[in-house]
Design a protein around this motif. Structure first.
Motif, PDB file in Angstrom:
ATOM      1  N   GLN A   1      83.394 -49.403 103.225  1.00 55.80           N
ATOM      2  CA  GLN A   1      81.859 -49.880 103.267  1.00 55.80           C
ATOM      3  C   GLN A   1      81.650 -51.324 102.954  1.00 55.80           C
ATOM      4  OE1 GLN A   1      79.431 -47.503 104.668  1.00 55.80           O
ATOM      5  NE2 GLN A   1      81.457 -46.718 104.841  1.00 55.80           N
ATOM      6  N   LEU A   2      82.477 -51.957 102.052  1.00 51.04           N
ATOM      7  CA  LEU A   2      82.250 -53.015 101.552  1.00 51.04           C
ATOM      8  C   LEU A   2      82.725 -54.263 102.702  1.00 51.04           C
ATOM      9  CD1 LEU A   2      83.709 -53.837  98.122  1.00 51.04           C
ATOM     10  CD2 LEU A   2      81.182 -53.708  98.956  1.00 51.04           C
TER      11      LEU A   2
ATOM     12  N   ASP B   1      80.046 -58.663 106.263  1.00 50.84           N
ATOM     13  CA  ASP B   1      79.378 -59.069 107.553  1.00 50.84           C
ATOM     14  C   ASP B   1      77.748 -59.168 107.431  1.00 50.84           C
ATOM     15  OD1 ASP B   1      82.158 -58.843 108.862  1.00 50.84           O
ATOM     16  OD2 ASP B   1      81.644 -57.063 109.530  1.00 50.84           O
ATOM     17  N   TRP B   2      77.460 -58.370 106.660  1.00 48.21           N
ATOM     18  CA  TRP B   2      75.744 -58.655 106.477  1.00 48.21           C
ATOM     19  C   TRP B   2      75.632 -59.808 105.906  1.00 48.21           C
ATOM     20  CZ3 TRP B   2      72.571 -58.388 102.385  1.00 48.21           C
ATOM     21  CH2 TRP B   2      71.165 -58.013 102.875  1.00 48.21           C
ATOM     22  N   LEU B   3      76.343 -60.030 104.742  1.00 52.53           N
ATOM     23  CA  LEU B   3      76.047 -61.276 104.077  1.00 52.53           C
ATOM     24  C   LEU B   3      76.100 -62.503 105.062  1.00 52.53           C
ATOM     25  CD1 LEU B   3      77.864 -61.054 100.654  1.00 52.53           C
ATOM     26  CD2 LEU B   3      75.396 -61.082 100.966  1.00 52.53           C
TER      27      LEU B   3
ATOM     28  N   ALA C   1      67.023 -52.867 108.467  1.00 50.44           N
ATOM     29  CA  ALA C   1      67.468 -51.689 109.167  1.00 50.44           C
ATOM     30  C   ALA C   1      69.105 -51.576 108.892  1.00 50.44           C
ATOM     31  CB  ALA C   1      67.250 -51.907 110.544  1.00 50.44           C
ATOM     32  N   GLU C   2      69.822 -52.633 109.066  1.00 51.70           N
ATOM     33  CA  GLU C   2      71.247 -52.411 108.755  1.00 51.70           C
ATOM     34  C   GLU C   2      71.571 -52.060 107.399  1.00 51.70           C
ATOM     35  OE1 GLU C   2      72.117 -56.113 111.808  1.00 51.70           O
ATOM     36  OE2 GLU C   2      72.053 -56.507 109.573  1.00 51.70           O
ATOM     37  N   ALA C   3      70.834 -52.450 106.372  1.00 50.23           N
ATOM     38  CA  ALA C   3      71.034 -52.260 104.944  1.00 50.23           C
ATOM     39  C   ALA C   3      70.572 -50.749 104.573  1.00 50.23           C
ATOM     40  CB  ALA C   3      69.980 -53.290 103.912  1.00 50.23           C
ATOM     41  N   LYS C   4      69.586 -50.447 105.327  1.00 47.03           N
ATOM     42  CA  LYS C   4      69.259 -48.852 105.241  1.00 47.03           C
ATOM     43  C   LYS C   4      70.279 -47.796 105.730  1.00 47.03           C
ATOM     44  CE  LYS C   4      64.086 -49.469 105.018  1.00 47.03           C
ATOM     45  NZ  LYS C   4      63.088 -49.367 105.814  1.00 47.03           N
ATOM     46  N   GLN C   5      70.821 -48.275 106.747  1.00 46.13           N
ATOM     47  CA  GLN C   5      71.716 -47.689 107.340  1.00 46.13           C
ATOM     48  C   GLN C   5      72.873 -47.409 106.528  1.00 46.13           C
ATOM     49  OE1 GLN C   5      72.818 -48.858 111.395  1.00 46.13           O
ATOM     50  NE2 GLN C   5      74.666 -47.230 111.353  1.00 46.13           N
ATOM     51  N   ALA C   6      73.316 -48.675 105.767  1.00 49.87           N
ATOM     52  CA  ALA C   6      74.594 -48.484 104.975  1.00 49.87           C
ATOM     53  C   ALA C   6      74.390 -47.595 103.799  1.00 49.87           C
ATOM     54  CB  ALA C   6      74.773 -50.172 104.555  1.00 49.87           C
TER      55      ALA C   6
ATOM     56  N   ARG D   1      75.126 -39.982 102.016  1.00 48.75           N
ATOM     57  CA  ARG D   1      75.690 -38.849 102.777  1.00 48.75           C
ATOM     58  C   ARG D   1      76.726 -38.505 102.165  1.00 48.75           C
ATOM     59  NH1 ARG D   1      72.890 -40.931 107.255  1.00 48.75           N
ATOM     60  NH2 ARG D   1      75.004 -42.220 108.150  1.00 48.75           N
ATOM     61  N   GLU D   2      77.546 -39.612 102.071  1.00 47.49           N
ATOM     62  CA  GLU D   2      78.945 -39.178 101.481  1.00 47.49           C
ATOM     63  C   GLU D   2      79.118 -38.679 100.199  1.00 47.49           C
ATOM     64  OE1 GLU D   2      83.268 -39.680 100.932  1.00 47.49           O
ATOM     65  OE2 GLU D   2      82.122 -39.716 102.691  1.00 47.49           O
ATOM     66  N   ILE D   3      78.157 -38.980  99.218  1.00 52.82           N
ATOM     67  CA  ILE D   3      78.252 -38.520  97.922  1.00 52.82           C
ATOM     68  C   ILE D   3      77.405 -37.024  97.785  1.00 52.82           C
ATOM     69  CG2 ILE D   3      78.920 -40.862  97.012  1.00 52.82           C
ATOM     70  CD1 ILE D   3      76.080 -40.790  95.869  1.00 52.82           C
TER      71      ILE D   3
END
Length: 289
Positions: free
Chosen positions: A68-69, A74-76, A98-103, A109-111
């Motif tokens: 994820q990092l 890329d977001w930064l 929207a990108e941040a919310k998706q991340a 979901r993973e945890i």
């Protein structure tokens, strides 16, 4: 608490006007900081539960750092480009949000399976203590955010935001300060909807945990943690949409009024976040060919 998770939140918060943090640390331990109303603050995990939890947590942290990092970096980059090119627009902020919310949703979901397993293993005493912690949390927030007169709530919100913005931009101009006041006034009694929705979520969570042996329990927790918007009150759905819109408008206006020194400070802060991420050992390992 998870320093770098908090700093990601702070970057989002700078665009969403929801909170702030000072800097990124290189050690972190609580994935649940990205889940609404952190579970770790309300559960007393003991003995074998704690050993199991710590083991699973390390697995999740490794997954997050390696998968994820890189996307966060890329977001930064995209955030930095917006500032450098003076393209801080409502549309651009909506895209970054929207990108941040998706991340965040991907990590939730993973945890979630681990959260389900942990909650299913609670005894009645732990559940009772969790519910009391929920109630205590609610009383504290009601005292802090609802009991003061509305004018005081609005003034304190302005003060908090000005302090957070000062960390990112440096001292605000008189015009920028006036814009922050206008933003806070526009939100009005938002605290009422926020606290009511928080109580609503806690009630649903407690009701779900009371039925933790039910076959429907995993799906219920997945919704509560990963799709929480579906369970928001109607009033809060409207309030949240208004809050996001007002925050974007505030940020656009502040950047339009920003000085070269303020923009340089913001870029330096973003670069500091990037450096701290790149210094994480797990990320370095993931980037090796």
């Amino acid at each position: 608490m998870s320093r770098w998770f908090k700093h990601i939140a702070a970057l989002l918060i700078f665009t969403l006007a929801l909170g702030a943090c000072s800097r990124v640390g290189l050690a972190y331990r609580n994935l649940d900081v990205i889940i609404p109303w952190t579970l770790g603050d309300y559960l007393d995990i003991k003995g074998e539960q704690k050993d199991w939890f710590n083991e699973r947590l390390q697995e999740h942290l490794s997954w997050h750092c390696t998968t994820q990092l890189p996307g966060y970096l890329d977001w930064l980059d995209r955030l930095e480009t917006m500032v450098q090119t003076n393209q801080v627009t409502d549309a651009a902020l909506q895209a970054r949000t929207a990108e941040a919310k998706q991340a965040i949703a991907e990590t939730a979901r993973e945890i979630t399976p681990s959260a389900v397993q942990l909650l299913q293993g609670l005894d009645d005493k732990q559940v009772a203590e969790m519910n009391e912690a929920f109630a205590k949390d609610l009383r504290k927030r009601q005292r802090e955010y609802l009991e003061p007169p509305l004018a005081q709530q609005i003034a304190e919100r302005s003060e908090r935001m000005e302090k957070r913005l000062g960390d990112w931009l440096g001292p605000l101009s008189a015009t920028q300060k006036q814009r922050v006041v206008a933003w806070s006034n526009a939100l009005g009694d938002q605290n009422t909807q926020w606290i009511a929705n928080r109580a609503h979520w806690q009630q649903q969570f407690s009701a779900a945990v009371a039925q933790r042996t039910s076959p429907q329990f995993p799906q219920r927790i997945e919704t509560l943690l990963g799709n929480r918007e579906r369970l928001w009150t109607a009033d809060y759905q409207k309030a949240y949409a208004r809050t996001e819109a007002e925050a974007r408008s505030l940020f656009v206006d502040l950047m339009a009024e920003s000085t070269p020194e303020q923009r340089q400070r913001l870029l330096k802060k973003i670069e500091g976040v990037r450096k701290d991420f790149n210094d994480l050992k797990c990320l370095k390992a993931a980037q090796k060919p």
